[in-house]
Design a protein around this motif. Structure first.
Motif, PDB file in Angstrom:
ATOM      1  N   SER A 139      10.029  33.726  -8.629  1.00 33.21           N
ATOM      2  CA  SER A 139      11.165  33.650  -9.994  1.00 33.21           C
ATOM      3  C   SER A 139      12.640  33.117  -9.744  1.00 33.21           C
ATOM      4  O   SER A 139      13.065  32.140 -10.357  1.00 33.21           O
ATOM      5  CB  SER A 139      11.597  35.359 -10.487  1.00 33.21           C
ATOM      6  OG  SER A 139       9.977  35.525 -10.235  1.00 33.21           O
ATOM      7  N   GLY A 140      12.549  32.717  -8.621  1.00 27.98           N
ATOM      8  CA  GLY A 140      13.552  32.519  -7.926  1.00 27.98           C
ATOM      9  C   GLY A 140      14.072  30.693  -7.990  1.00 27.98           C
ATOM     10  O   GLY A 140      14.915  30.324  -8.251  1.00 27.98           O
ATOM     11  N   ARG A 141      12.893  30.919  -8.008  1.00 29.99           N
ATOM     12  CA  ARG A 141      12.032  29.247  -8.105  1.00 29.99           C
ATOM     13  C   ARG A 141      12.801  28.932  -9.439  1.00 29.99           C
ATOM     14  O   ARG A 141      13.522  27.470  -9.757  1.00 29.99           O
ATOM     15  CB  ARG A 141      10.966  28.643  -7.973  1.00 29.99           C
ATOM     16  CG  ARG A 141      10.831  26.451  -7.537  1.00 29.99           C
ATOM     17  CD  ARG A 141       9.326  26.401  -7.718  1.00 29.99           C
ATOM     18  NE  ARG A 141       9.092  25.789  -7.626  1.00 29.99           N
ATOM     19  CZ  ARG A 141       7.902  25.000  -6.887  1.00 29.99           C
ATOM     20  NH1 ARG A 141       7.153  25.257  -6.653  1.00 29.99           N
ATOM     21  NH2 ARG A 141       8.029  23.180  -6.828  1.00 29.99           N
ATOM     22  N   TRP A 142      12.313  29.421 -10.509  1.00 29.07           N
ATOM     23  CA  TRP A 142      12.300  29.297 -11.924  1.00 29.07           C
ATOM     24  C   TRP A 142      14.379  28.838 -12.470  1.00 29.07           C
ATOM     25  O   TRP A 142      14.279  28.682 -13.165  1.00 29.07           O
ATOM     26  CB  TRP A 142      11.411  30.280 -12.616  1.00 29.07           C
ATOM     27  CG  TRP A 142       9.820  30.657 -11.922  1.00 29.07           C
ATOM     28  CD1 TRP A 142       9.370  31.659 -12.663  1.00 29.07           C
ATOM     29  CD2 TRP A 142       9.629  29.468 -11.592  1.00 29.07           C
ATOM     30  NE1 TRP A 142       8.279  31.227 -11.789  1.00 29.07           N
ATOM     31  CE2 TRP A 142       8.144  29.761 -11.417  1.00 29.07           C
ATOM     32  CE3 TRP A 142       9.448  28.106 -11.287  1.00 29.07           C
ATOM     33  CZ2 TRP A 142       7.507  29.612 -10.602  1.00 29.07           C
ATOM     34  CZ3 TRP A 142       8.483  27.919 -10.351  1.00 29.07           C
ATOM     35  CH2 TRP A 142       7.411  28.251 -10.105  1.00 29.07           C
ATOM     36  N   ARG A 403      15.359  20.965  -4.905  1.00 28.19           N
ATOM     37  CA  ARG A 403      14.391  19.398  -4.361  1.00 28.19           C
ATOM     38  C   ARG A 403      13.449  18.221  -4.794  1.00 28.19           C
ATOM     39  O   ARG A 403      13.094  17.756  -4.810  1.00 28.19           O
ATOM     40  CB  ARG A 403      14.378  19.915  -3.797  1.00 28.19           C
ATOM     41  CG  ARG A 403      15.078  18.349  -2.156  1.00 28.19           C
ATOM     42  CD  ARG A 403      15.426  18.548  -0.459  1.00 28.19           C
ATOM     43  NE  ARG A 403      15.274  17.682  -0.495  1.00 28.19           N
ATOM     44  CZ  ARG A 403      14.469  16.940   0.461  1.00 28.19           C
ATOM     45  NH1 ARG A 403      12.953  18.015   0.761  1.00 28.19           N
ATOM     46  NH2 ARG A 403      14.312  15.580   1.661  1.00 28.19           N
ATOM     47  N   SER A 404      12.442  19.535  -5.500  1.00 23.31           N
ATOM     48  CA  SER A 404      10.867  19.367  -5.239  1.00 23.31           C
ATOM     49  C   SER A 404      10.731  19.565  -6.077  1.00 23.31           C
ATOM     50  O   SER A 404      10.760  20.291  -7.461  1.00 23.31           O
ATOM     51  CB  SER A 404       9.922  20.152  -4.132  1.00 23.31           C
ATOM     52  OG  SER A 404      10.467  19.355  -2.776  1.00 23.31           O
ATOM     53  N   SER A 405       9.138  18.358  -7.629  1.00 24.45           N
ATOM     54  CA  SER A 405       8.948  18.466  -8.141  1.00 24.45           C
ATOM     55  C   SER A 405       8.208  20.768  -8.240  1.00 24.45           C
ATOM     56  O   SER A 405       7.020  20.943  -7.784  1.00 24.45           O
ATOM     57  CB  SER A 405       8.024  17.889  -8.604  1.00 24.45           C
ATOM     58  OG  SER A 405       7.301  17.723  -9.762  1.00 24.45           O
ATOM     59  N   MET A 406       8.001  20.544  -9.739  1.00 26.30           N
ATOM     60  CA  MET A 406       7.111  22.722  -9.991  1.00 26.30           C
ATOM     61  C   MET A 406       6.186  21.863  -9.781  1.00 26.30           C
ATOM     62  O   MET A 406       5.088  22.821  -9.724  1.00 26.30           O
ATOM     63  CB  MET A 406       7.927  22.661 -11.179  1.00 26.30           C
ATOM     64  CG  MET A 406       9.441  23.287 -10.956  1.00 26.30           C
ATOM     65  SD  MET A 406       9.366  23.824 -12.476  1.00 26.30           S
ATOM     66  CE  MET A 406       8.965  23.700 -14.593  1.00 26.30           C
ATOM     67  N   ASP A 407       5.813  20.731  -9.774  1.00 28.43           N
ATOM     68  CA  ASP A 407       3.781  20.826  -9.341  1.00 28.43           C
ATOM     69  C   ASP A 407       3.812  20.351  -9.004  1.00 28.43           C
ATOM     70  O   ASP A 407       2.105  21.183  -8.263  1.00 28.43           O
ATOM     71  CB  ASP A 407       3.566  19.074 -10.029  1.00 28.43           C
ATOM     72  CG  ASP A 407       4.055  19.016 -11.884  1.00 28.43           C
ATOM     73  OD1 ASP A 407       3.857  19.444 -12.902  1.00 28.43           O
ATOM     74  OD2 ASP A 407       4.146  17.797 -12.128  1.00 28.43           O
ATOM     75  N   SER A 408       4.494  20.646  -7.800  1.00 28.36           N
ATOM     76  CA  SER A 408       3.808  21.428  -5.824  1.00 28.36           C
ATOM     77  C   SER A 408       4.392  22.576  -5.579  1.00 28.36           C
ATOM     78  O   SER A 408       5.418  22.796  -5.853  1.00 28.36           O
ATOM     79  CB  SER A 408       4.543  19.935  -5.289  1.00 28.36           C
ATOM     80  OG  SER A 408       6.348  19.812  -4.787  1.00 28.36           O
ATOM     81  N   THR A 409       2.890  22.654  -5.037  1.00 29.70           N
ATOM     82  CA  THR A 409       3.150  23.730  -3.977  1.00 29.70           C
ATOM     83  C   THR A 409       4.619  24.077  -3.204  1.00 29.70           C
ATOM     84  O   THR A 409       5.014  22.802  -2.472  1.00 29.70           O
ATOM     85  CB  THR A 409       2.354  24.551  -3.815  1.00 29.70           C
ATOM     86  OG1 THR A 409       1.035  24.944  -4.619  1.00 29.70           O
ATOM     87  CG2 THR A 409       2.990  25.661  -2.426  1.00 29.70           C
ATOM     88  N   LEU A 410       5.082  24.796  -2.670  1.00 29.09           N
ATOM     89  CA  LEU A 410       6.871  24.874  -1.942  1.00 29.09           C
ATOM     90  C   LEU A 410       6.658  25.910  -0.514  1.00 29.09           C
ATOM     91  O   LEU A 410       6.774  26.354  -1.035  1.00 29.09           O
ATOM     92  CB  LEU A 410       8.085  24.585  -3.066  1.00 29.09           C
ATOM     93  CG  LEU A 410       9.390  24.454  -1.801  1.00 29.09           C
ATOM     94  CD1 LEU A 410       9.445  22.950  -1.664  1.00 29.09           C
ATOM     95  CD2 LEU A 410      10.447  25.270  -3.418  1.00 29.09           C
ATOM     96  N   GLU A 411       6.770  25.330   0.151  1.00 25.49           N
ATOM     97  CA  GLU A 411       7.047  25.993   1.324  1.00 25.49           C
ATOM     98  C   GLU A 411       8.843  25.632   2.098  1.00 25.49           C
ATOM     99  O   GLU A 411       9.414  23.901   1.833  1.00 25.49           O
ATOM    100  CB  GLU A 411       6.323  24.871   2.802  1.00 25.49           C
ATOM    101  CG  GLU A 411       4.930  26.038   2.116  1.00 25.49           C
ATOM    102  CD  GLU A 411       3.679  25.704   3.456  1.00 25.49           C
ATOM    103  OE1 GLU A 411       4.309  25.273   4.368  1.00 25.49           O
ATOM    104  OE2 GLU A 411       2.699  26.326   3.488  1.00 25.49           O
ATOM    105  N   ILE A 412       9.255  27.124   1.544  1.00 26.59           N
ATOM    106  CA  ILE A 412      10.642  26.274   2.361  1.00 26.59           C
ATOM    107  C   ILE A 412      11.123  26.814   4.002  1.00 26.59           C
ATOM    108  O   ILE A 412      10.760  27.948   3.862  1.00 26.59           O
ATOM    109  CB  ILE A 412      11.849  27.374   1.774  1.00 26.59           C
ATOM    110  CG1 ILE A 412      12.166  26.391   0.251  1.00 26.59           C
ATOM    111  CG2 ILE A 412      13.443  27.748   2.747  1.00 26.59           C
ATOM    112  CD1 ILE A 412      12.658  27.782  -0.507  1.00 26.59           C
ATOM    113  N   VAL A 487      14.286  17.766 -12.477  1.00 31.77           N
ATOM    114  CA  VAL A 487      15.635  18.442 -12.109  1.00 31.77           C
ATOM    115  C   VAL A 487      15.573  17.904 -10.214  1.00 31.77           C
ATOM    116  O   VAL A 487      16.950  17.525  -9.656  1.00 31.77           O
ATOM    117  CB  VAL A 487      16.418  19.584 -12.080  1.00 31.77           C
ATOM    118  CG1 VAL A 487      15.931  20.114 -13.124  1.00 31.77           C
ATOM    119  CG2 VAL A 487      15.300  20.920 -10.999  1.00 31.77           C
ATOM    120  N   HIS A 488      14.584  17.080  -9.737  1.00 32.92           N
ATOM    121  CA  HIS A 488      14.374  17.560  -8.207  1.00 32.92           C
ATOM    122  C   HIS A 488      15.153  16.199  -8.198  1.00 32.92           C
ATOM    123  O   HIS A 488      15.237  15.305  -7.579  1.00 32.92           O
ATOM    124  CB  HIS A 488      12.979  17.462  -8.397  1.00 32.92           C
ATOM    125  CG  HIS A 488      11.974  16.461  -8.626  1.00 32.92           C
ATOM    126  ND1 HIS A 488      11.785  16.481  -9.871  1.00 32.92           N
ATOM    127  CD2 HIS A 488      11.153  15.487  -8.404  1.00 32.92           C
ATOM    128  CE1 HIS A 488      10.725  15.520  -9.717  1.00 32.92           C
ATOM    129  NE2 HIS A 488      10.365  15.231  -9.424  1.00 32.92           N
TER     130      HIS A 488
END
Length: 551
Positions: A139-142, A403-412, A487-488
């Motif tokens: 939810s933080g990503r959104w 920073r990354s497209s929402m289409d991709s799974t993100l690892e921070i 936005v990325h």
């Protein structure tokens, strides 16, 4: 000369060619100019001649030659070369290219803004997590993406309302109240209840406000825990989001749709359009008429409305409030939601392609030491947004999530995002801004001022020209980020601008050394440096990230 001004110059050239009969076409309203991918191919390139060749009935290179001949009449253009199948590579006069720095500085915060979406009234709903637990990392990503998208679309002239929709009714809320009730009495929470230390925290807070709740009959106590528990939980949600720099214009309560009669009104409207029917003592919406895989229940047999009934009423409410389009950001687990929502919109008589937009984002994970961070002690079985902010800070958290497209799974990777080095993308960009701010302070200490004018033709070094080219791209990046809801693009642009500035700074001395006198080139480079600082600050502001003066 900005890319927009060059686009206007090409339009003027085409208009002249059409006007005297050398070319027979409709002059396009959207002429794209871009930075060429290879150095040595001019300052800008356009494919407009290739676009117009077929309607003109002439070979692309022939059309390109006509446009090139006309463009070279512009005093700000040094030369135009026809390349490949019909590309135009355009080199500006040095003064025209360098003049961009002054344009940027004088525009200041307005540089990059436009009116491409000025006729749109939009409702952007994001996060919208149930108030039964802390804000999770997904939810933080959104939150990061949604807030940045609001800022970017507003920069393009759109009238955007940022909205949070929260459920305070239904089975999930009932389970939450039961969990609080059990925790307050020192019992294990129900098997289908909510886990985590926060449940005990909220239960104690409710008891502190209403001490007699422990002596109330269970039905009455459950209602107390429901009302006060949701109130306190949602206060925590809002505090988390505010700490993350995310502001909503509207917090919309699902319960209001039921108490105000909004659900009944929406069903009556759908019934009048012929899409409501009754079966098995339930009220159904005929969404299969518009491609849904099955019809949807709105009112159950016992008279209780479904979540979908509230969704219908909520959409109708948004349209009644005058929004041209409802945009929703949802997680990947809601992908199946798209078909039924589009069908529902069609049932209301709207065109879902025009009035509804659903953006689906993928999951996000935290990594530390190469291992996935699996859970939060306070939250139970998930990682919270507060966990991220505590680990890396709000700026790095927002930047990492956007920073990354929402289409991709993100690892921070926490090991990366806590570094104060160029390996950390947000540090890299913020450091560039701080470096520019420091340069301005140092110049002031030396008594150097940019003045009101400068010789823009002096900015001819390859690193100066490259930096000017990147600065010129910012308005296009903002427009495309808004149009594509990506936005990325702004974050990646900020990194490319920081890189271009660092290369410029390492190759081109800005301030005089020792007893050296300041020159006109010093002044020109001060203008260019300030332009870079302005654009970095503007880009970071669109992402909701601070632009520090010192680091």
């Amino acid at each position: 000369m900005t890319p927009a001004e060059l686009s206007s110059a090409i339009t003027h050239a085409l208009t002249a060619l059409v006007g005297d009969g050398r070319l027979t076409v409709d002059v396009p309203s959207d002429i794209t100019v871009e930075r060429p991918k290879q150095s040595g191919h001019g300052d800008y390139a356009t494919n407009v001649a290739m676009r117009l060749a077929k309607p003109a009935g002439r070979p692309p290179r022939e059309v390109a030659s006509l446009v090139a001949e006309e463009l070279t009449k512009d005093s700000q253009i040094e030369r135009v070369e026809v390349a490949g199948p019909g590309f135009l590579n355009i080199t500006l006069q040095a003064a025209a290219m360098g003049g961009l720095a002054k344009t940027v500085v004088e525009a200041d915060k307005a540089y990059g803004t436009n009116q491409s979406m000025a006729d749109q009234k939009l409702n952007l709903e994001f996060v919208s997590a149930n108030p039964t637990g802390p804000v999770t990392l997904p939810s933080g990503r959104w939150a990061s993406v949604g807030d940045a998208l609001v800022r970017i679309m507003r920069a393009c002239g759109a009238d955007v309302t940022a909205e949070y929709y929260f459920n305070d009714a239904g089975s999930q809320i009932d389970r939450f109240a039961s969990s609080l009730y059990a925790a307050a009495h020192g019992r294990p929470v129900p098997e289908d209840g909510y886990q985590g230390e926060y449940v005990g925290d909220v239960a104690r807070a409710v008891v502190g406000e209403a001490p007699d709740v422990l002596q109330q009959p269970e039905p009455e106590a459950l209602e107390t825990f429901r009302v006060l528990g949701i109130e306190k939980m949602f206060a925590g949600v809002r505090a988390t989001l505010e700490n993350f720099g995310v502001k909503f214009d509207v917090f919309f309560n699902e319960r209001d749709l039921h108490t105000s009669g909004g659900v009944d009104t929406a069903i009556d409207q759908l019934r009048a359009k012929g899409y409501i029917y009754e079966k098995d003592d339930a009220i159904w919406l005929r969404t299969t008429d518009f491609g849904d895989d099955k019809d949807r229940v709105l009112i159950r047999g016992g008279g209780a409305p479904t979540y979908f009934a509230a969704d219908v009423a909520y959409y109708v409410n948004k349209r009644q409030r005058g929004f041209d389009k409802a945009i929703l950001i949802l997680g990947a687990d809601h992908h199946g939601y798209i078909g039924r929502m589009r069908a529902m919109v069609a049932c209301t008589g709207d065109d879902p392609d025009a009035t509804l937009e659903i953006l689906i984002g993928q999951m996000v994970n935290l990594v530390r030491g190469g291992e996935t961070v699996k859970m939060s002690k306070r939250a139970g079985n998930f990682v919270t947004l507060d966990d991220l902010v505590e680990s890396v800070g709000a700026d790095a958290g927002r930047y990492a999530l956007a920073r990354s497209s929402m289409d991709s799974t993100l690892e921070i990777d926490l090991d990366v995002w806590t570094q104060k080095s160029n390996e950390n993308p947000v540090f890299y960009v913020q450091y560039a801004h701080a470096r520019l701010a420091s340069l301005a302070r140092h110049a002031a200490d030396l008594g150097l001022k940019r003045g009101t004018s400068y010789d823009a033709s002096l900015l001819t070094h390859e690193r100066e020209v490259a930096l000017l080219g990147v600065l010129g791209e910012f308005p296009r990046v903002v427009s495309s980020a808004a149009e594509l809801r990506e936005v990325h693009r702004v974050a990646r642009y900020a990194e490319s601008l920081a890189a271009a500035y660092h290369k410029f700074y390492d190759s081109c001395r800005v301030l005089p050394m020792g007893d050296e006198p300041a020159t006109d080139l010093t002044t020109a480079r001060l203008w260019l440096s300030e332009a870079a600082r302005v654009v970095l600050a503007n880009a970071l502001a669109l992402l909701g990230v601070s632009a520090p003066e010192q680091m």
